[in-house]
Motif scaffolding. Structure first.
Motif, PDB file in Angstrom:
ATOM      1  N   PRO A  17      24.452  72.282  58.799  1.00 39.14           N
ATOM      2  CA  PRO A  17      24.156  73.573  59.422  1.00 39.14           C
ATOM      3  C   PRO A  17      25.314  74.207  60.180  1.00 39.14           C
ATOM      4  O   PRO A  17      25.366  75.438  60.307  1.00 39.14           O
ATOM      5  CB  PRO A  17      22.986  73.268  60.363  1.00 39.14           C
ATOM      6  CG  PRO A  17      23.037  71.794  60.586  1.00 39.14           C
ATOM      7  CD  PRO A  17      23.624  71.201  59.338  1.00 39.14           C
ATOM      8  N   ASP A  18      26.248  73.418  60.667  1.00 41.23           N
ATOM      9  CA  ASP A  18      27.359  73.959  61.449  1.00 41.23           C
ATOM     10  C   ASP A  18      28.657  74.064  60.649  1.00 41.23           C
ATOM     11  O   ASP A  18      29.699  74.393  61.208  1.00 41.23           O
ATOM     12  CB  ASP A  18      27.593  73.098  62.696  1.00 41.23           C
ATOM     13  CG  ASP A  18      26.373  73.086  63.602  1.00 41.23           C
ATOM     14  OD1 ASP A  18      25.716  74.135  63.722  1.00 41.23           O
ATOM     15  OD2 ASP A  18      26.068  72.027  64.170  1.00 41.23           O
ATOM     16  N   ALA A  19      28.599  73.795  59.368  1.00 40.77           N
ATOM     17  CA  ALA A  19      29.803  73.776  58.543  1.00 40.77           C
ATOM     18  C   ALA A  19      30.314  75.177  58.250  1.00 40.77           C
ATOM     19  O   ALA A  19      29.569  76.153  58.245  1.00 40.77           O
ATOM     20  CB  ALA A  19      29.518  73.067  57.219  1.00 40.77           C
ATOM     21  N   GLN A  20      31.596  75.233  57.979  1.00 43.53           N
ATOM     22  CA  GLN A  20      32.192  76.428  57.397  1.00 43.53           C
ATOM     23  C   GLN A  20      32.060  76.235  55.889  1.00 43.53           C
ATOM     24  O   GLN A  20      32.584  75.263  55.337  1.00 43.53           O
ATOM     25  CB  GLN A  20      33.655  76.551  57.801  1.00 43.53           C
ATOM     26  CG  GLN A  20      34.357  77.730  57.171  1.00 43.53           C
ATOM     27  CD  GLN A  20      35.844  77.756  57.528  1.00 43.53           C
ATOM     28  OE1 GLN A  20      36.262  77.201  58.545  1.00 43.53           O
ATOM     29  NE2 GLN A  20      36.620  78.389  56.689  1.00 43.53           N
ATOM     30  N   ILE A  21      31.332  77.124  55.225  1.00 47.19           N
ATOM     31  CA  ILE A  21      31.037  76.968  53.800  1.00 47.19           C
ATOM     32  C   ILE A  21      31.419  78.245  53.071  1.00 47.19           C
ATOM     33  O   ILE A  21      31.041  79.344  53.489  1.00 47.19           O
ATOM     34  CB  ILE A  21      29.534  76.687  53.570  1.00 47.19           C
ATOM     35  CG1 ILE A  21      29.099  75.430  54.326  1.00 47.19           C
ATOM     36  CG2 ILE A  21      29.231  76.573  52.072  1.00 47.19           C
ATOM     37  CD1 ILE A  21      27.598  75.225  54.365  1.00 47.19           C
ATOM     38  N   GLU A  22      32.140  78.066  51.978  1.00 48.46           N
ATOM     39  CA  GLU A  22      32.478  79.204  51.125  1.00 48.46           C
ATOM     40  C   GLU A  22      32.221  78.786  49.682  1.00 48.46           C
ATOM     41  O   GLU A  22      32.798  77.810  49.202  1.00 48.46           O
ATOM     42  CB  GLU A  22      33.943  79.584  51.300  1.00 48.46           C
ATOM     43  CG  GLU A  22      34.352  80.779  50.482  1.00 48.46           C
ATOM     44  CD  GLU A  22      35.808  81.145  50.688  1.00 48.46           C
ATOM     45  OE1 GLU A  22      36.438  81.558  49.709  1.00 48.46           O
ATOM     46  OE2 GLU A  22      36.307  81.006  51.818  1.00 48.46           O
ATOM     47  N   VAL A  23      31.327  79.507  49.009  1.00 45.45           N
ATOM     48  CA  VAL A  23      31.008  79.217  47.611  1.00 45.45           C
ATOM     49  C   VAL A  23      31.360  80.444  46.784  1.00 45.45           C
ATOM     50  O   VAL A  23      30.998  81.562  47.143  1.00 45.45           O
ATOM     51  CB  VAL A  23      29.510  78.864  47.432  1.00 45.45           C
ATOM     52  CG1 VAL A  23      29.199  78.568  45.970  1.00 45.45           C
ATOM     53  CG2 VAL A  23      29.113  77.689  48.311  1.00 45.45           C
ATOM     54  N   GLN A  24      32.050  80.216  45.690  1.00 48.11           N
ATOM     55  CA  GLN A  24      32.430  81.301  44.791  1.00 48.11           C
ATOM     56  C   GLN A  24      31.994  80.963  43.380  1.00 48.11           C
ATOM     57  O   GLN A  24      31.908  79.803  43.011  1.00 48.11           O
ATOM     58  CB  GLN A  24      33.931  81.532  44.829  1.00 48.11           C
ATOM     59  CG  GLN A  24      34.437  81.966  46.179  1.00 48.11           C
ATOM     60  CD  GLN A  24      35.942  82.164  46.190  1.00 48.11           C
ATOM     61  OE1 GLN A  24      36.646  81.686  45.332  1.00 48.11           O
ATOM     62  NE2 GLN A  24      36.413  82.890  47.184  1.00 48.11           N
ATOM     63  N   GLY A  25      31.747  81.996  42.603  1.00 46.76           N
ATOM     64  CA  GLY A  25      31.352  81.839  41.201  1.00 46.76           C
ATOM     65  C   GLY A  25      30.325  82.890  40.865  1.00 46.76           C
ATOM     66  O   GLY A  25      29.400  83.116  41.631  1.00 46.76           O
TER      67      GLY A  25
END
Length: 78
Positions: A17-25
């Motif tokens: 929940p506290d993560a830095q998340i970046e998803v692409q596609g």
């Protein structure tokens, strides 16, 4: 049914929940994700990536998986 980058981010965020998340596609089956989370500190890359794969709850399992390919980058915050 193809997944979206937003859906993948939501699955990962449930476990981190506290993560830095970046998803692409944008083709529905090939994605890349970067997950930076404090819980990764002290883990090797294999352990980090296994934790993220577990968060995907089987969406990449076998030929019938909803996600065909995920290039995954994981690390603890700098």
């Amino acid at each position: 049914m193809p997944m979206t980058a937003t859906e993948i981010e939501h699955l990962i965020r449930q476990s981190f929940p506290d993560a830095q998340i970046e998803v692409q596609g944008d083709d529905g089956v090939h994605f890349s994700a970067m997950v930076i989370d404090e819980s990764f500190r002290g883990m090797n890359r294999v352990q980090q990536q296994r934790a993220v794969m577990k968060a995907l709850k089987g969406k990449m399992d076998g030929a019938q998986g909803e996600i065909h390919a995920l290039a995954l980058t994981t690390k603890a915050p700098g």
